[in-house]
Scaffold this motif. Structure first.
Motif, PDB file in Angstrom:
ATOM      1  N   VAL A   1      -9.627 -14.339  -6.199  1.00  0.00           N
ATOM      2  CA  VAL A   1     -10.337 -13.674  -7.751  1.00  0.00           C
ATOM      3  C   VAL A   1     -11.119 -12.499  -7.276  1.00  0.00           C
ATOM      4  O   VAL A   1     -11.685 -12.453  -6.061  1.00  0.00           O
ATOM      5  N   PRO A   2     -11.255 -11.709  -8.095  1.00  0.00           N
ATOM      6  CA  PRO A   2     -11.775 -10.245  -7.801  1.00  0.00           C
ATOM      7  C   PRO A   2     -13.222 -10.374  -7.218  1.00  0.00           C
ATOM      8  O   PRO A   2     -14.186 -11.073  -7.612  1.00  0.00           O
TER       9      PRO A   2
ATOM     10  N   ASP B   1     -15.740  -7.426  -5.733  1.00  0.00           N
ATOM     11  CA  ASP B   1     -16.111  -6.088  -5.712  1.00  0.00           C
ATOM     12  C   ASP B   1     -16.692  -5.997  -3.943  1.00  0.00           C
ATOM     13  O   ASP B   1     -17.717  -6.539  -3.667  1.00  0.00           O
TER      14      ASP B   1
ATOM     15  N   GLY C   1     -11.115  -6.319  -6.436  1.00  0.00           N
ATOM     16  CA  GLY C   1     -12.567  -6.621  -7.299  1.00  0.00           C
ATOM     17  C   GLY C   1     -12.696  -5.442  -8.129  1.00  0.00           C
ATOM     18  O   GLY C   1     -11.801  -4.317  -8.065  1.00  0.00           O
TER      19      GLY C   1
ATOM     20  N   HIS D   1     -12.261  -7.003 -16.910  1.00  0.00           N
ATOM     21  CA  HIS D   1     -13.488  -7.745 -16.495  1.00  0.00           C
ATOM     22  C   HIS D   1     -14.259  -7.883 -17.719  1.00  0.00           C
ATOM     23  O   HIS D   1     -14.680  -7.020 -18.228  1.00  0.00           O
TER      24      HIS D   1
ATOM     25  N   SER E   1     -13.864 -17.767 -15.667  1.00  0.00           N
ATOM     26  CA  SER E   1     -14.821 -17.636 -14.631  1.00  0.00           C
ATOM     27  C   SER E   1     -16.057 -18.443 -15.466  1.00  0.00           C
ATOM     28  O   SER E   1     -16.064 -19.402 -16.031  1.00  0.00           O
TER      29      SER E   1
ATOM     30  N   MET F   1     -22.695 -16.850  -9.724  1.00  0.00           N
ATOM     31  CA  MET F   1     -22.672 -16.748  -8.477  1.00  0.00           C
ATOM     32  C   MET F   1     -22.830 -18.077  -7.523  1.00  0.00           C
ATOM     33  O   MET F   1     -23.392 -18.019  -6.458  1.00  0.00           O
ATOM     34  N   ASP F   2     -22.431 -19.134  -8.146  1.00  0.00           N
ATOM     35  CA  ASP F   2     -22.839 -20.407  -7.711  1.00  0.00           C
ATOM     36  C   ASP F   2     -23.458 -20.637  -6.305  1.00  0.00           C
ATOM     37  O   ASP F   2     -22.478 -20.761  -5.393  1.00  0.00           O
TER      38      ASP F   2
ATOM     39  N   SER G   1     -11.868 -21.024 -10.936  1.00  0.00           N
ATOM     40  CA  SER G   1     -12.575 -20.558  -9.536  1.00  0.00           C
ATOM     41  C   SER G   1     -13.820 -20.922  -9.599  1.00  0.00           C
ATOM     42  O   SER G   1     -14.279 -21.770 -10.414  1.00  0.00           O
ATOM     43  N   HIS G   2     -14.611 -20.822  -8.529  1.00  0.00           N
ATOM     44  CA  HIS G   2     -16.051 -21.026  -8.297  1.00  0.00           C
ATOM     45  C   HIS G   2     -16.115 -22.502  -7.384  1.00  0.00           C
ATOM     46  O   HIS G   2     -15.850 -23.435  -7.740  1.00  0.00           O
TER      47      HIS G   2
ATOM     48  N   ARG H   1     -13.081 -24.642  -1.777  1.00  0.00           N
ATOM     49  CA  ARG H   1     -13.115 -24.379  -0.471  1.00  0.00           C
ATOM     50  C   ARG H   1     -12.145 -25.466   0.247  1.00  0.00           C
ATOM     51  O   ARG H   1     -11.501 -24.679   1.285  1.00  0.00           O
TER      52      ARG H   1
ATOM     53  N   LEU I   1     -10.146 -18.085  -5.307  1.00  0.00           N
ATOM     54  CA  LEU I   1     -11.106 -18.032  -4.191  1.00  0.00           C
ATOM     55  C   LEU I   1     -11.795 -16.847  -3.952  1.00  0.00           C
ATOM     56  O   LEU I   1     -10.862 -15.824  -4.044  1.00  0.00           O
TER      57      LEU I   1
ATOM     58  N   ARG J   1     -15.348 -15.887  -2.324  1.00  0.00           N
ATOM     59  CA  ARG J   1     -16.218 -15.817  -0.947  1.00  0.00           C
ATOM     60  C   ARG J   1     -15.706 -16.377  -0.180  1.00  0.00           C
ATOM     61  O   ARG J   1     -15.632 -16.125   1.147  1.00  0.00           O
TER      62      ARG J   1
ATOM     63  N   LEU K   1     -24.559 -16.613  -0.100  1.00  0.00           N
ATOM     64  CA  LEU K   1     -24.756 -15.064  -0.747  1.00  0.00           C
ATOM     65  C   LEU K   1     -25.844 -14.338  -0.045  1.00  0.00           C
ATOM     66  O   LEU K   1     -26.064 -13.475  -0.610  1.00  0.00           O
TER      67      LEU K   1
ATOM     68  N   LEU L   1     -24.062  -5.988  -1.540  1.00  0.00           N
ATOM     69  CA  LEU L   1     -24.135  -5.284  -3.079  1.00  0.00           C
ATOM     70  C   LEU L   1     -25.206  -5.185  -3.663  1.00  0.00           C
ATOM     71  O   LEU L   1     -25.351  -4.243  -4.430  1.00  0.00           O
TER      72      LEU L   1
END
Ligand code: FMN
Length: 706
Positions: A27-28, A30, A62, A184, A271, A282-283, A310-311, A314, A333, A335, A362, A370
């Motif tokens: 999933v996107p 950036d 992204g 987006h 999302s 950003m869980d 997503s989110h 793992r 997925l 991160r 994060l 970022l």
């Protein structure tokens, strides 16, 4: 490969006019690594090519901007707003296709959340939002007022101009050979600003009721269809719920899904969240695996086109399960691909133990990149943004290397050095590898940290790194080593105040001690119990140890005070974690989180220090205005740390070629330690030496070689 334990994960699926080889979707994300003009460069190609090589079936690149002048989501995002960008985009698509992946690219106008420009931002409304966790926050000024940030609602003409720019951008992707485009419309960026009743207060045809708020995405979809023809599939990413009062809830998300399907979209990427409440978006570590699956599941019941969830996905077993249960069509997925781009192929080959699972910290990908206008890094994958770690070869000369301290930095140094052919021994003073991770992973909501410690411990074993437990070697014992890497971490500060040696005083390490039984890395049976503390506890400090001790004790139902010398507690903390932590301190929880909350809110005592700890538990405090106060507690937990250089100095003075890794060099975080370890592992080679900064170098003569 024919046999896999994940038949659903590795079955193909049709999206629009193309077939995706498996259900794994990037999933996107950036990575903010393009050139300043938004053109694709080798860093961008390398990142996505790795993901394709790793077996991911569908890669959504992204966020890219359709208009650099009015909004870049990050300062060095990809851009799709000029024809000369097409060749670079084509190379990117080719790099993914080379490995059998299908690809899309997300077009995003950030609106009010632009990282650039910093002034005169355009949006659905003129409402200035203070969004401290977003990349559109300012690092230069302290507050929105100080920086004079201005946001204005777009005129109708500007909206139509932007619609055209989205269509032009999609057409460029089509020319470049992408299989599809994604819009987006999530996370409070421009399209989401129009779709959300919480943000959109317009009273023209682009605001008001549901259909008017949906007009912007629908007009963009129609413009792309006109420009690119019916054979260029379009998908959309939007949040299943926004978790703010007045924001979108699941019912409207389902309604929007049906509408998007009617208007010809090829896939839906569900999302979560909006930056006003950054937790679900950003869980951070607190969020359990698959917590957002319920939104895709509900959408999927109502449409026929493929749905992506997503989110915090793992574990391939979990992903296989939700696919098998029909709750989603693809697993998304983000991160996880940053932490380990080979996730899919490792799962397919039945080697899931080798997956370096993202711990959702994060720090590398957001806080230290970022968010502060830099390109992307990762706390646990040093190869992100640093290709030296993808292409390193064996060392010219094999050295004998001692790593003193088996925490994350030490283990990473040992791993890279061993991969390069050196003979490495880790000396660990305790009976277990893992270092500081073994404290924080005992905190409720932070157990993911252990995933990384376990992955490292597995690597150390797999690579045959020798480990000496319960060992702090003397300089004499290290004489036979070519290099000594000291990764002994930080020591707890014991301020010289009256009562510091009281029986009521313990350290955060005593409180957070891991007591896991039957651990595969601790075959000796039970471990020592953490220190027992009373019902009322004062934690003194302001770093990870302090935050973790507070959380653990408050979760156990204690009344906790935390004394910090700063005006604000944990100002250093990654802001999305901080947002959730502060809500938990107040007795609440992060949005979308359920489960036990603190029985007593945590009391932060800012701008203060301790003067005395009395035998009966009375504690005397002093604040920045020299005002004294008293508090009665059962225990005091010392939680400030300082770099512990003693051993390193001893080795250096004895003439060993010694260098430092992690907190022993400077107290930082996991990313600091792992990056130090990786860098040292990489430079160990012939003509190794120390430079004036006590850093190891190679191929340069220095005087202080033993
Ligand atoms: C560094 C970073 C960059 C991201 N960039 C984007 C983006 O460009 N577009 C987008 O829709 N979501 C973006 N996201 C959100 C992710 O796609 C994803 O929804 C979120 O990280 C949760 O999923 P995960 O647990 O798989 O990472 C980004 C997240 C991070 C951490």
């Amino acid at each position: 490969m024919s046999q896999t334990s994940y038949p659903h994960l590795f079955s193909p699926i049709r999206i629009g006019n193309f077939e995706v080889p498996n259900r794994v979707c990037h999933v996107p994300t950036d990575i903010s690594s393009a050139n300043p003009d938004g053109s694709v460069n080798q860093r961008v190609i390398t990142y996505y090519e790795q993901v394709a090589k790793g077996g991911c079936g569908f890669i959504i690149v992204g966020a890219s901007t359709p208009d650099k002048a009015t909004g870049r989501p990050t300062v060095t995002c990809v851009a799709v707003d000029e024809d000369p960008l097409i060749p670079g985009l084509a190379s990117l698509a080719e790099a993914m296709h080379r490995h059998g992946a299908k690809c899309s690219l997300e077009i995003q106008h950030p609106g009010r959340q632009a990282a650039w420009p910093r002034h005169d931002l355009i949006s659905a409304t003129d409402q200035v939002a203070n969004l401290p966790a977003s990349a559109g926050h300012e690092v230069v000024y302290a507050s929105a007022e100080a920086k004079g940030k201005s946001i204005r609602a777009m005129s109708i003409e500007e909206i139509y101009d932007l619609i055209d720019k989205f269509a032009e951008g999609a057409w460029r992707l089509q020319q470049a050979g992408f299989d599809s485009v994604e819009l987006h419309a999530a996370h409070g960026y421009m399209i989401a600003q129009f779709m959300s009743a919480y943000v959109n207060k317009r009273n023209d045809r682009f605001g008001g009721n549901f259909l008017s708020r949906m007009r912007l995405p629908l007009e963009i979809i129609h413009a792309i269809q006109r420009k690119c023809g019916p054979d260029f599939p379009i998908g959309i990413r939007y949040s299943g719920e926004e978790y703010v009062e007045g924001g979108r809830v699941l019912e409207e998300t389902v309604r929007a899904a049906r509408l998007f399907e009617e208007h010809g979209l090829a896939f839906l990427d569900i999302s979560a969240g909006i930056f006003e409440a950054p937790g679900p978006l950003m869980d951070p570590m607190y969020y359990p695996q698959g917590w957002n699956t319920y939104t895709a599941e509900e959408v999927k019941k109502n449409v026929k086109i493929p749905v992506i969830t997503s989110h915090t996905l793992r574990d391939p077993d979990y992903c296989e399960k939700i696919l098998a249960e029909g709750r989603t069509d693809l697993v998304g997925l983000a991160r996880q691909m940053v932490a380990d781009p080979y996730w899919a192929n490792k799962a397919r080959a039945g080697r899931k133990e080798e997956i370096r699972k993202c711990i959702s910290c994060l720090v590398g990908c957001w806080q230290e990149s970022l968010m502060i206008k830099r390109d992307m890094r990762c706390s646990i994958n040093p190869a992100v943004g640093d290709e030296r770690f993808l292409h390193f070869g064996p060392a010219a000369e094999k050295l004998k290397v001692a790593v003193v301290g088996g925490g994350p930095g030490g283990m990473e140094a040992a791993r890279i050095a061993t991969l390069r052919g050196h003979k490495v021994t880790i000396f660990e003073k305790s009976e277990e590898l893992g270092g500081a991770i073994l404290y924080c992973c005992t905190v409720h909501g932070k157990s993911k940290m252990r995933w990384y410690a376990d992955w490292q411990r597995r690597q150390v074993a797999r690579l045959g790194v020798e480990v000496e437990y319960k060992s702090v070697p003397t300089p004499e014992e290290l004489k036979g080593f070519d290099a000594v890497l000291v990764a002994t971490g930080a020591a707890v500060k014991r301020p010289d105040i009256r009562g510091i040696d009281s029986r009521r005083v313990c350290t955060f390490q005593d409180v957070l001690r891991c007591k896991m039984k039957n651990c595969e890395y601790w075959p000796k049976g039970g471990k020592a119990e953490p220190a027992a503390v009373g019902d009322t506890v004062l934690v003194w400090g302001d770093y990870f140890g302090a935050a973790d001790a507070v959380e653990k004790l408050a979760y156990e139902g204690k009344k906790v005070y935390v004394v910090t010398p700063h005006r604000e507690f944990a100002s250093w903390m990654e802001p999305v974690h901080k947002d959730v932590m502060v809500k938990r301190f107040a007795g609440g929880n992060g949005e979308a989180l359920s489960g036990k909350t603190f029985a007593h809110p945590v009391t932060v005592i800012p701008d203060s220090s301790l003067l005395e700890i009395k035998e009966d538990g009375e504690v005397i405090l002093i604040d920045g205005s020299f005002q004294r106060s008293a508090l009665k507690v059962d225990n005091v937990v010392l939680a400030d740390v300082v770099a512990d250089e003693a051993l390193f100095r001893k080795y250096a003075e004895a003439g060993l070629t010694a260098a430092r890794i992690g907190d022993v060099k400077q107290v930082r975080n996991l990313r600091g330690a792992v990056t130090d370890g990786a860098n040292l592992g990489l430079v160990l080679d012939r003509d190794l030496g120390l430079n004036a900064n006590q850093a190891l170098i190679a191929d340069l003569p220095t005087e202080n070689r033993p």
